[in-house]
Design a protein around this motif. Sequence first.
Motif, PDB file in Angstrom:
ATOM      1  N   HIS A 171       0.555   4.255  -2.746  1.00  0.00           N
ATOM      2  CA  HIS A 171       0.363   5.678  -2.434  1.00  0.00           C
ATOM      3  C   HIS A 171       1.418   6.525  -3.149  1.00  0.00           C
ATOM      4  O   HIS A 171       1.100   7.581  -3.707  1.00  0.00           O
ATOM      5  N   PRO A 209      -5.651  11.250  -2.282  1.00  0.00           N
ATOM      6  CA  PRO A 209      -6.840  10.577  -1.743  1.00  0.00           C
ATOM      7  C   PRO A 209      -8.139  11.341  -1.992  1.00  0.00           C
ATOM      8  O   PRO A 209      -9.199  10.743  -2.133  1.00  0.00           O
ATOM      9  N   ALA A 212      -6.283   1.509  -2.631  1.00  0.00           N
ATOM     10  CA  ALA A 212      -5.236   2.376  -2.083  1.00  0.00           C
ATOM     11  C   ALA A 212      -5.791   3.596  -1.360  1.00  0.00           C
ATOM     12  O   ALA A 212      -5.025   4.379  -0.813  1.00  0.00           O
ATOM     13  N   GLY A 235       0.751   9.262  -6.038  1.00  0.00           N
ATOM     14  CA  GLY A 235       1.253  10.624  -5.860  1.00  0.00           C
ATOM     15  C   GLY A 235       2.080  11.091  -7.042  1.00  0.00           C
ATOM     16  O   GLY A 235       1.967  12.237  -7.483  1.00  0.00           O
ATOM     17  N   VAL A 271       0.817  -1.219   0.000  1.00  0.00           N
ATOM     18  CA  VAL A 271       0.000   0.000   0.000  1.00  0.00           C
ATOM     19  C   VAL A 271       0.850   1.268   0.000  1.00  0.00           C
ATOM     20  O   VAL A 271       0.551   2.228  -0.713  1.00  0.00           O
TER      21      VAL A 271
END
Length: 160
Positions: free
Chosen positions: A95, A105, A129, A99, A91
């Motif tokens: 992320h 998010p 995610a 990004g 995870v």
Amino acid sequence: MRIVLILVVLSGLACNTRSPVSTDDIRGPIVTAAWLAAAQLRWDKQLVVAEASWASASEADEYIAGHIPGAIHVNTDVFENGPPRWHLRPVAELHAALGELGIAPDSIVVVYGHSTVTAARVWWVMEYAGVRDVRYLDGGLEAWKRGGFPVETTQAVLPP
């Protein structure tokens, strides 16, 4: 292939936590080309359109030939650990990959692709995610074109 997408979409509905700003038009994860065109005007900076494939941007023939204006290209390799098994990355790495693509998010993401399976996988990975509002463009680029909306050939890149 539609059965696979339906199963993936339905599995995501149980843990769905959508952004309140994006649910006042359509409450489900599948959107139309007309909805996307309106959303591009409404949520200009928060909306990310992602064209998914199993190829790098320089080798993604469908993306190069024309895509939804502003759509970024997403190669599924950024979410997987490579051959021989192609497992999903941890995870924290997902992320980081999101990004780098400019996806946060709280982004509103609409995914489409030439391959329904590829687009559904990217949709699911983003949901998994923690991207809170991920949508799937029903009919993909062909539906976008049938709606009379323009395409572009310039590669879009969002700031990380």
